[in-house]
Design a protein around this motif. Structure first.
Motif, PDB file in Angstrom:
ATOM      1  N   PHE A 187       0.826  -1.351   0.115  1.00  0.00           N
ATOM      2  CA  PHE A 187       0.087  -0.130  -0.091  1.00  0.00           C
ATOM      3  C   PHE A 187       0.738   1.229   0.171  1.00  0.00           C
ATOM      4  N   PRO A 188       1.472   1.669  -1.136  1.00  0.00           N
ATOM      5  CA  PRO A 188       2.392   2.720  -1.058  1.00  0.00           C
ATOM      6  C   PRO A 188       1.911   3.997  -0.937  1.00  0.00           C
ATOM      7  N   GLU A 189       0.544   4.087  -1.090  1.00  0.00           N
ATOM      8  CA  GLU A 189      -0.058   5.488  -0.898  1.00  0.00           C
ATOM      9  C   GLU A 189      -0.939   5.655   0.228  1.00  0.00           C
ATOM     10  N   VAL A 190      -0.636   4.482   1.338  1.00  0.00           N
ATOM     11  CA  VAL A 190      -1.312   4.667   2.294  1.00  0.00           C
ATOM     12  C   VAL A 190      -1.220   5.977   3.327  1.00  0.00           C
ATOM     13  N   THR A 191      -2.365   6.411   3.626  1.00  0.00           N
ATOM     14  CA  THR A 191      -2.311   7.620   4.359  1.00  0.00           C
ATOM     15  C   THR A 191      -3.313   7.515   5.739  1.00  0.00           C
ATOM     16  N   TYR A 192      -3.889   6.469   5.783  1.00  0.00           N
ATOM     17  CA  TYR A 192      -4.723   6.211   7.088  1.00  0.00           C
ATOM     18  C   TYR A 192      -3.921   6.258   8.306  1.00  0.00           C
ATOM     19  N   SER A 193      -4.516   6.829   9.362  1.00  0.00           N
ATOM     20  CA  SER A 193      -3.813   6.768  10.568  1.00  0.00           C
ATOM     21  C   SER A 193      -4.915   7.127  11.526  1.00  0.00           C
ATOM     22  N   ALA A 194      -5.216   6.284  12.564  1.00  0.00           N
ATOM     23  CA  ALA A 194      -6.374   6.500  13.484  1.00  0.00           C
ATOM     24  C   ALA A 194      -6.099   7.643  14.574  1.00  0.00           C
ATOM     25  N   PRO A 195      -7.166   8.234  14.723  1.00  0.00           N
ATOM     26  CA  PRO A 195      -6.622   9.416  15.658  1.00  0.00           C
ATOM     27  C   PRO A 195      -6.255   9.190  17.127  1.00  0.00           C
ATOM     28  N   GLU A 196      -6.478   7.727  17.308  1.00  0.00           N
ATOM     29  CA  GLU A 196      -5.961   7.242  18.684  1.00  0.00           C
ATOM     30  C   GLU A 196      -5.041   5.836  18.340  1.00  0.00           C
ATOM     31  N   SER A 197      -4.295   5.577  18.907  1.00  0.00           N
ATOM     32  CA  SER A 197      -3.608   4.244  18.670  1.00  0.00           C
ATOM     33  C   SER A 197      -4.315   3.123  19.168  1.00  0.00           C
TER      34      SER A 197
END
Length: 359
Positions: A73-83
């Motif tokens: 997934f080279p273009e992954v930008t997903y990040s959860a607001p909380e770990s």
């Protein structure tokens, strides 16, 4: 200047410069780790994941997830607001990859909500991650789940190919690269996407390599490079390549000039203009006999005989009428047998299909 001749069911004569380059390259790629790293580099893995690790270094769980997820997934930008894990910080370099892997079920948290990112990844953990990435979780779970079910599936799809029993007890970076290449060469079952904008469209039944890079793997006898075919030369390099049924281009970096007449395995990228080869290496089907000009070479009719420096008796081989000659990088269809008795020529006789005959 010494010249060298190469025979398969074909015969090749190469300049000293060509042969020296071939020998140096062969000596440089002297380990399986280096070979695999070369393939991964050629297909573009290290354009997506940059690492300075040595082959014998251990790999952390966070590093392995980052390697796998950044490649697929080279273009992954997903990040959860909380770990999702108490020991993974939102500021960590690996955070978005760990979050992405967690979201699509590649990894899961235990009751303690710990991921232990800095611990070395184990063989079973690496197998589980790659098996999940390929979409074989349902199969693995049906076979008993983690770890036995995943080991069983990994063996079926050859994820463990090239990994020794001793390496399994303590896998290193080089082993992780081998397992990653095995995964890329495997057909996917099903893969969940991270989001509508993750930049990846997966095709079930295609390899992970094709889905991630639009690159396919194939094999065949190399019968044409940019400079010559097996039966006739060209006025200039047109970058054309023919390998078995494959027809395309090679723009450098594949050492294609060294493998004419060999059975080769290769990776090529699909392109709207022309498919092009990104990596090539001789397959295990080739049997190559080297004859030095110092080996007292004699010819009679279509037979070459020689006395190896390390041998105790003369050896001989008959050349089929269909044999081809490449001299100084060009096809030499009108050759005569006296070319093999030149004082400045070495020969490579190649059987490219294991039938015991020189090609």
């Amino acid at each position: 200047m010494r010249k060298r001749i190469l025979s398969l069911i074909l015969i090749f004569v190469l300049t000293t410069c060509s042969i020296c380059a071939f020998s140096a390259e062969t000596e440089a790629v002297n380990t399986e780790y280096e070979r695999v790293q070369g393939i991964l580099d050629a297909v573009g893995v290290f354009d997506r994941y940059d690492s300075t690790k040595g082959f014998e270094e251990s790999v952390s769980r966070a590093e392995f997830i980052s390697l796998c997820m950044s490649v697929i997934f080279p273009e992954v930008t997903y990040s959860a607001p909380e770990s999702p894990f108490d020991d993974v910080r939102t500021s960590d370099d690996s955070y978005k990859y760990i979050c992405s892997a967690y979201k699509i079920g590649i990894i899961s948290g235990g009751e303690d909500k710990k991921f232990r990112p800095n611990e070395a990844v184990t063989y079973d953990e690496a197998l589980k991650i790659l098996t999940s990435l390929l979409g074989y979780d349902p199969v693995a779970e049906a076979k008993g789940g983690y770890p036995a079910g995943y080991r069983s599936v990994a063996k079926l799809i050859h994820l463990d190919s090239g990994i020794s029993d001793s390496a399994k007890a303590d896998i290193k970076y080089g082993d992780c690269l081998i397992m990653l290449l095995n995964a890329l060469d495997t057909e996917i079952n099903e893969i969940n996407t991270i989001s509508q904008s993750d930049g990846v469209t997966f095709i079930k039944g295609e390899t992970l390599m094709y889905n991630a890079f639009r690159i396919r793997k194939d094999s065949g006898v190399l019968t044409e490079n940019g400079y010559t075919t097996l039966t006739g030369g060209k006025d200039s390099n047109d970058y054309s390549v023919r390998i078995g049924d494959f027809s395309g281009k090679s723009y450098g970096g594949t050492h294609i000039e060294n493998y004419l007449g060999y059975d080769v395995e290769f990776y090529y990228r699909e392109d709207s203009a022309a498919d092009y080869v990104v990596y090539m290496e001789p397959s295990g089907s080739n049997k190559v006999t080297y004859i030095s000009s110092e080996d007292d070479v004699k010819t009679a009719d279509k037979v070459i005989s020689w006395f190896p420096n390390t041998g105790k008796s003369r050896k001989s081989v008959a050349l089929p009428n269909s044999v081809k000659v490449i001299y100084n990088g060009k096809a030499y269809p009108e050759y005569t047998m006296d070319i093999f008795e030149r004082a400045d020529a070495d020969f490579y006789l190649v059987d490219n299909n294991g039938d015991g005959k020189i090609d």
